[in-house]
Write a protein that holds these residues in place. Structure first.
Motif, PDB file in Angstrom:
ATOM      1  N   VAL A 289      37.618  41.853  40.122  1.00  0.00           N
ATOM      2  CA  VAL A 289      37.279  40.528  39.600  1.00  0.00           C
ATOM      3  C   VAL A 289      37.331  40.538  38.072  1.00  0.00           C
ATOM      4  N   PHE A 290      36.839  41.620  37.482  1.00  0.00           N
ATOM      5  CA  PHE A 290      36.878  41.742  36.021  1.00  0.00           C
ATOM      6  C   PHE A 290      38.329  41.709  35.524  1.00  0.00           C
ATOM      7  N   SER A 291      39.198  42.459  36.177  1.00  0.00           N
ATOM      8  CA  SER A 291      40.607  42.490  35.772  1.00  0.00           C
ATOM      9  C   SER A 291      41.254  41.121  35.951  1.00  0.00           C
ATOM     10  N   TYR A 292      40.887  40.416  37.024  1.00  0.00           N
ATOM     11  CA  TYR A 292      41.426  39.074  37.266  1.00  0.00           C
ATOM     12  C   TYR A 292      41.092  38.147  36.097  1.00  0.00           C
ATOM     13  N   CYS A 293      39.856  38.194  35.622  1.00  0.00           N
ATOM     14  CA  CYS A 293      39.433  37.338  34.501  1.00  0.00           C
ATOM     15  C   CYS A 293      40.116  37.754  33.204  1.00  0.00           C
ATOM     16  N   MET A 294      40.252  39.070  32.993  1.00  0.00           N
ATOM     17  CA  MET A 294      40.877  39.537  31.762  1.00  0.00           C
ATOM     18  C   MET A 294      42.368  39.181  31.720  1.00  0.00           C
ATOM     19  N   ASP A 295      42.986  39.097  32.902  1.00  0.00           N
ATOM     20  CA  ASP A 295      44.398  38.681  32.959  1.00  0.00           C
ATOM     21  C   ASP A 295      44.554  37.196  32.667  1.00  0.00           C
ATOM     22  N   ARG A 296      43.439  36.458  32.670  1.00  0.00           N
ATOM     23  CA  ARG A 296      43.448  35.016  32.412  1.00  0.00           C
ATOM     24  C   ARG A 296      42.464  34.692  31.301  1.00  0.00           C
ATOM     25  N   ARG A 297      42.636  35.407  30.186  1.00  0.00           N
ATOM     26  CA  ARG A 297      41.689  35.296  29.070  1.00  0.00           C
ATOM     27  C   ARG A 297      41.610  33.878  28.528  1.00  0.00           C
ATOM     28  N   THR A 298      42.728  33.179  28.492  1.00  0.00           N
ATOM     29  CA  THR A 298      42.730  31.807  27.969  1.00  0.00           C
ATOM     30  C   THR A 298      41.876  30.897  28.836  1.00  0.00           C
ATOM     31  N   GLN A 299      41.962  31.056  30.141  1.00  0.00           N
ATOM     32  CA  GLN A 299      41.194  30.209  31.056  1.00  0.00           C
ATOM     33  C   GLN A 299      39.697  30.509  30.986  1.00  0.00           C
ATOM     34  N   PHE A 300      39.341  31.804  30.921  1.00  0.00           N
ATOM     35  CA  PHE A 300      37.937  32.183  31.008  1.00  0.00           C
ATOM     36  C   PHE A 300      37.313  32.560  29.660  1.00  0.00           C
ATOM     37  N   GLY A 301      38.028  32.317  28.563  1.00  0.00           N
ATOM     38  CA  GLY A 301      37.452  32.570  27.253  1.00  0.00           C
ATOM     39  C   GLY A 301      37.162  34.029  26.984  1.00  0.00           C
ATOM     40  N   ASN A 302      37.986  34.925  27.524  1.00  0.00           N
ATOM     41  CA  ASN A 302      37.845  36.368  27.290  1.00  0.00           C
ATOM     42  C   ASN A 302      36.530  36.911  27.852  1.00  0.00           C
ATOM     43  N   ARG A 303      36.034  36.299  28.940  1.00  0.00           N
ATOM     44  CA  ARG A 303      34.803  36.754  29.581  1.00  0.00           C
ATOM     45  C   ARG A 303      35.026  36.877  31.082  1.00  0.00           C
ATOM     46  N   ALA A 304      34.170  37.660  31.722  1.00  0.00           N
ATOM     47  CA  ALA A 304      34.262  37.840  33.168  1.00  0.00           C
ATOM     48  C   ALA A 304      33.262  36.916  33.862  1.00  0.00           C
ATOM     49  N   TYR A 305      33.687  36.365  35.001  1.00  0.00           N
ATOM     50  CA  TYR A 305      32.818  35.486  35.790  1.00  0.00           C
ATOM     51  C   TYR A 305      32.965  35.848  37.267  1.00  0.00           C
ATOM     52  N   CYS A 306      31.882  35.703  38.015  1.00  0.00           N
ATOM     53  CA  CYS A 306      31.946  35.929  39.449  1.00  0.00           C
ATOM     54  C   CYS A 306      32.796  34.843  40.093  1.00  0.00           C
ATOM     55  N   MET A 307      33.166  35.035  41.353  1.00  0.00           N
ATOM     56  CA  MET A 307      34.067  34.101  42.019  1.00  0.00           C
ATOM     57  C   MET A 307      33.454  32.704  42.104  1.00  0.00           C
ATOM     58  N   GLN A 308      32.129  32.633  42.256  1.00  0.00           N
ATOM     59  CA  GLN A 308      31.478  31.327  42.332  1.00  0.00           C
ATOM     60  C   GLN A 308      31.631  30.565  41.020  1.00  0.00           C
ATOM     61  N   HIS A 309      31.400  31.238  39.885  1.00  0.00           N
ATOM     62  CA  HIS A 309      31.430  30.546  38.604  1.00  0.00           C
ATOM     63  C   HIS A 309      32.843  30.444  38.018  1.00  0.00           C
ATOM     64  N   GLN A 310      33.810  31.133  38.631  1.00  0.00           N
ATOM     65  CA  GLN A 310      35.198  30.915  38.228  1.00  0.00           C
ATOM     66  C   GLN A 310      35.643  29.494  38.549  1.00  0.00           C
ATOM     67  N   LYS A 311      34.980  28.868  39.532  1.00  0.00           N
ATOM     68  CA  LYS A 311      35.351  27.501  39.922  1.00  0.00           C
ATOM     69  C   LYS A 311      35.034  26.497  38.820  1.00  0.00           C
ATOM     70  N   ASP A 312      34.179  26.872  37.860  1.00  0.00           N
ATOM     71  CA  ASP A 312      33.817  25.961  36.783  1.00  0.00           C
ATOM     72  C   ASP A 312      34.892  25.863  35.707  1.00  0.00           C
ATOM     73  N   PHE A 313      35.955  26.685  35.830  1.00  0.00           N
ATOM     74  CA  PHE A 313      36.987  26.707  34.799  1.00  0.00           C
ATOM     75  C   PHE A 313      38.325  26.334  35.426  1.00  0.00           C
ATOM     76  N   PRO A 314      38.829  25.130  35.115  1.00  0.00           N
ATOM     77  CA  PRO A 314      40.113  24.720  35.677  1.00  0.00           C
ATOM     78  C   PRO A 314      41.245  25.599  35.170  1.00  0.00           C
ATOM     79  N   PRO A 315      42.272  25.824  35.981  1.00  0.00           N
ATOM     80  CA  PRO A 315      43.404  26.653  35.552  1.00  0.00           C
ATOM     81  C   PRO A 315      44.064  26.066  34.305  1.00  0.00           C
ATOM     82  N   VAL A 316      44.531  26.949  33.422  1.00  0.00           N
ATOM     83  CA  VAL A 316      45.225  26.530  32.212  1.00  0.00           C
ATOM     84  C   VAL A 316      46.695  26.326  32.552  1.00  0.00           C
TER      85      VAL A 316
END
Length: 317
Positions: A289-316
């Motif tokens: 999950v950490f690697s997934y967020c880091m591969d999408r740094r623009t979407q998640f602001g260079n931070r890691a989020y659990c799968m539940q809170h990933q839903k709060d960030f729309p895809p870029v």
């Protein structure tokens, strides 16, 4: 009728402010504290202002019940509803307060962003979608409480986002996205009257009349809902906010070796693995999950989020 006021959250703010004085915080912890203190202050003030307007409308009403700051837990799911208004027609209005220190913009895709002074723009999770998730938990609760109208008719649910009366709202074409449920906090009564007029037809009026409750039964329902309120633990912190030990050398400075030795605890101990945490809730996330967020740094602001809170960030896009 006013059923429940907001909880006192001053202890939470004091805890966060006191933690800022700790000398053991790393940069991520400092960033988390700064953002949470700001969000806490803005949120509490926004809820307080909105409650003032709502209470002036409904405090003495016999046809509407008001519950502020309702937190419910059903089957392991949690919903935090800023304000809940229940009418004697079993209409449940879920009001989400957003006290932005800036101007709100909504796109034709229903995406939300706030522009702050200085021109900085920050995307935010959709408060409408957030409120709809709260509705799912509230529905389960009402089913458990067996809340129904005559002939077993179910309640109706409506979602409204309240923003600061001084903020501006840039809206999309209403044919592309209906933003009429995003309003200023001081105009809810006017919005509600227009909403009722617009949505009332001969057919649904008949169904509405079948759901009607007298003021006594309305109060009974509202107090049953408020009774299951479970306040958050104001002193609880996510795991990653635990203090980190300060490493000290035991060798006196005057006899330090000329070549620096390997830093103590530079690698996990045998049998241990590196851990990662969700920036929002602090729960542990897997390396994948950490690697997934880091591969999408623009979407998640260079931070890691659990799968539940990933839903709060729309895809870029």
């Amino acid at each position: 009728m006013l059923i429940k006021s907001s909880d006192d959250k001053s202890k939470r703010l004091k805890l966060l402010e006191d933690l800022q004085n700790s000398s053991t915080l790393n940069q991520d912890q400092k960033d988390w504290l700064r953002e949470n203190i700001w969000a806490h202050r803005m949120g509490v003030q926004g809820e307080k202002d909105a409650a003032h307007y709502l209470d002036s409308y409904f405090r003495d009403s016999k046809n509407n019940a008001v519950i502020h700051d309702l937190r419910i837990e059903v089957d392991g799911q949690v919903a935090q509803i800023d304000h809940l208004i229940i009418s004697r027609f079993l209409d449940f209005y879920l009001l989400e307060t957003k006290n932005f220190n800036g101007n709100l913009a909504i796109t034709e895709q229903g995406e939300f962003s706030v522009q702050y002074s200085g021109g900085r723009v920050r995307g935010i999770p959709s408060p409408i979608e957030q409120s709809k998730r709260h509705e799912l938990v509230l529905r389960k609760l009402l089913e458990k409480l067996e809340v129904k109208g005559l002939l077993g008719l179910n309640p109706s649910f409506h979602h409204v986002v309240l923003v600061d009366p001084k903020a501006t709202i840039t809206r999309p074409n209403p044919k592309m996205f209906d933003s009429s449920h995003v309003i200023k906090a001081d105009s809810f009564m006017t919005w509600r009257e227009r909403f009722i007029d617009k949505s009332t037809t001969a057919s649904n009026m008949f169904g509405t009349l079948l759901k009607i409750k007298n003021s006594d039964s309305l109060e009974t329902i509202a107090r049953a809902v408020a009774k299951v309120h479970r306040p958050m633990n104001l002193l609880e912190l996510p795991d990653f906010m635990a203090p980190r030990p300060i490493l000290r050398t035991t060798t006196p400075p005057e006899i330090q070796p000329t070549q620096p030795s390997k830093p103590e605890f530079s690698a996990p101990a045998e049998g241990q693995v590196k851990r990662y945490w969700c920036f929002t809730c602090g729960h542990t996330v897997t390396p994948a999950v950490f690697s997934y967020c880091m591969d999408r740094r623009t979407q998640f602001g260079n931070r890691a989020y659990c799968m539940q809170h990933q839903k709060d960030f729309p895809p870029v896009r």
